[in-house]
Motif scaffolding. Structure first.
Motif, PDB file in Angstrom:
ATOM      1  N   ARG A 143      46.095  39.718  42.283  1.00 10.27           N
ATOM      2  CA  ARG A 143      47.233  40.107  41.459  1.00 10.27           C
ATOM      3  C   ARG A 143      48.369  39.087  41.455  1.00 10.27           C
ATOM      4  NH1 ARG A 143      43.916  42.369  39.188  1.00 10.27           N
ATOM      5  NH2 ARG A 143      43.339  44.508  39.538  1.00 10.27           N
ATOM      6  N   GLN A 144      48.530  38.339  42.531  1.00 12.63           N
ATOM      7  CA  GLN A 144      49.665  37.413  42.602  1.00 12.63           C
ATOM      8  C   GLN A 144      49.263  35.970  42.309  1.00 12.63           C
ATOM      9  OE1 GLN A 144      51.534  38.164  46.412  1.00 12.63           O
ATOM     10  NE2 GLN A 144      51.927  40.301  45.930  1.00 12.63           N
ATOM     11  N   GLN A 145      48.025  35.608  42.669  1.00  7.52           N
ATOM     12  CA  GLN A 145      47.579  34.240  42.412  1.00  7.52           C
ATOM     13  C   GLN A 145      46.631  34.151  41.221  1.00  7.52           C
ATOM     14  OE1 GLN A 145      46.378  32.012  45.885  1.00  7.52           O
ATOM     15  NE2 GLN A 145      47.711  33.196  47.238  1.00  7.52           N
ATOM     16  N   GLY A 146      46.189  35.313  40.731  1.00  5.22           N
ATOM     17  CA  GLY A 146      45.373  35.331  39.526  1.00  5.22           C
ATOM     18  C   GLY A 146      43.942  34.869  39.696  1.00  5.22           C
ATOM     19  N   LEU A 147      43.418  34.908  40.926  1.00  8.88           N
ATOM     20  CA  LEU A 147      42.041  34.486  41.143  1.00  8.88           C
ATOM     21  C   LEU A 147      41.078  35.576  40.675  1.00  8.88           C
ATOM     22  CD1 LEU A 147      42.197  32.861  44.710  1.00  8.88           C
ATOM     23  CD2 LEU A 147      42.630  31.822  42.479  1.00  8.88           C
ATOM     24  N   ASN A 148      39.910  35.167  40.167  1.00  8.15           N
ATOM     25  CA  ASN A 148      38.907  36.146  39.774  1.00  8.15           C
ATOM     26  C   ASN A 148      38.033  36.511  40.965  1.00  8.15           C
ATOM     27  OD1 ASN A 148      36.834  34.170  40.065  1.00  8.15           O
ATOM     28  ND2 ASN A 148      37.163  33.474  37.957  1.00  8.15           N
ATOM     29  N   HIS A 149      37.101  37.444  40.748  1.00  2.00           N
ATOM     30  CA  HIS A 149      36.272  37.939  41.857  1.00  2.00           C
ATOM     31  C   HIS A 149      35.443  36.831  42.505  1.00  2.00           C
ATOM     32  CE1 HIS A 149      36.375  42.309  40.117  1.00  2.00           C
ATOM     33  NE2 HIS A 149      37.539  41.888  40.542  1.00  2.00           N
ATOM     34  N   ASP A 150      34.906  35.929  41.682  1.00  5.13           N
ATOM     35  CA  ASP A 150      34.083  34.840  42.215  1.00  5.13           C
ATOM     36  C   ASP A 150      34.918  33.919  43.107  1.00  5.13           C
ATOM     37  OD1 ASP A 150      31.599  35.488  41.039  1.00  5.13           O
ATOM     38  OD2 ASP A 150      32.248  34.663  39.129  1.00  5.13           O
ATOM     39  N   GLU A 151      36.112  33.608  42.656  1.00  4.70           N
ATOM     40  CA  GLU A 151      36.979  32.696  43.422  1.00  4.70           C
ATOM     41  C   GLU A 151      37.415  33.330  44.738  1.00  4.70           C
ATOM     42  OE1 GLU A 151      39.040  30.304  39.670  1.00  4.70           O
ATOM     43  OE2 GLU A 151      39.862  32.237  40.317  1.00  4.70           O
ATOM     44  N   ILE A 152      37.735  34.623  44.684  1.00  3.44           N
ATOM     45  CA  ILE A 152      38.130  35.322  45.907  1.00  3.44           C
ATOM     46  C   ILE A 152      36.959  35.394  46.876  1.00  3.44           C
ATOM     47  CG2 ILE A 152      38.915  37.525  46.871  1.00  3.44           C
ATOM     48  CD1 ILE A 152      40.377  38.018  44.216  1.00  3.44           C
ATOM     49  N   ALA A 153      35.778  35.717  46.351  1.00  5.96           N
ATOM     50  CA  ALA A 153      34.582  35.817  47.191  1.00  5.96           C
ATOM     51  C   ALA A 153      34.297  34.493  47.895  1.00  5.96           C
ATOM     52  CB  ALA A 153      33.380  36.233  46.340  1.00  5.96           C
TER      53      ALA A 153
END
Length: 198
Positions: A143-153
Motif C-alpha cells: 500500500r505504501q511502496q506500491g509493490l505487486n504480489h510478485d515483487e513482495i514475494a
C-alpha cells in the motif's frame, strides 16, 4: 442414527427440523465445501466463513428445500454463490481502501476535511500497528511502496499465494477495525458514491 442412512433420508429429517440429521449432513459434506472455498479465496478464515454461511443457508431454508438428488451438488451451488458474493465484496472493499488511502495524501484547503483525513490515517496506522510484523511489512510494501504480489514475494522469500493470502487477511482485519469508527465509515461512503460505479 443408522450408518446406512442416505442423504435423501437425512434431508427428509432436516425438513422436519431434525438437528442430528443436519449435523450428519455437515459431517459428510463440510470438507468438500471448505476445500472449494479455500481454493477460490486462498484464505482459511474466509473459507471457514463461507462454509458456515453455506450450511446456515441449508438449515434456515430447510422447510423450503426443493427436491434434491445430489446434496453435494446442491451445497456446492450455495457455496459457489457465497464465494462469488464474497469475492465481489472483497474487491469492492479493497478498491475503497485503496481510494481512501490515496485520498489521504492529497492536500485540501478545507480544514475540516484535513482533520478527517488525519484522523482516518491515524486509525489505519493504529490498525496496522496491531498486526504481526510480517503482515505490517506486506501491507507497507503493497500500500505504501506500491509493490505487486510478485515483487513482495521475491523480496520476502514467500510464495505469491502466501503473500496474497496474508494481504487479504490483513485488509479484512483493517476493514473490521475501521468499520467501528463512524468518521471513517462516512468517508468510505463518500468515496463509494464519488468514485465507484455499481
Amino acid at each position: 442414527m443408522p450408518v446406512m442412512t442416505t442423504d435423501q433420508d437425512l434431508l427428509k429429517k432436516l425438513k422436519e427440523g431434525d438437528e442430528p440429521a443436519f449435523r450428519e449432513l455437515y459431517a459428510r459434506h463440510n470438507r468438500q465445501v471448505l476445500a472449494f472455498a479455500y481454493h477460490m479465496t486462498h484464505s482459511a478464515i474466509d473459507a471457514e466463513d463461507i462454509l458456515q454461511e453455506t450450511f446456515l443457508r441449508l438449515w434456515t431454508g430447510r422447510e423450503q428445500l426443493p427436491d434434491i438428488i445430489h446434496v453435494g451438488n446442491y451445497l456446492f451451488t450455495i457455496a459457489k454463490n457465497k464465494t462469488l458474493d464474497h469475492l465481489r465484496k472483497v474487491s469492492l472493499q479493497q478498491k475503497l481502501i485503496d481510494q481512501v488511502w490515496a485520498n489521504l495524501s492529497e492536500t485540501s484547503n478545507d480544514l475540516e476535511l484535513q482533520l478527517e483525513a488525519r484522523e482516518s490515517k491515524n486509525l489505519i496506522q493504529q490498525a496496522v500497528a496491531q498486526l504481526s510484523p510480517q503482515k505490517q511489512t506486506i501491507f507497507q510494501l503493497s500500500r505504501q511502496q506500491g509493490l505487486n504480489h510478485d515483487e513482495i514475494a521475491a523480496q520476502l522469500h514467500l510464495s505469491k499465494s502466501r503473500v496474497k493470502n496474508l494481504l487479504v487477511e490483513t485488509l479484512k482485519y483493517i476493514r473490521t477495525y475501521l468499520s467501528q469508527h463512524a468518521v471513517f465509515v462516512a468517508i468510505l461512503f463518500q468515496v463509494a458514491c464519488k468514485y465507484l460505479i455499481f
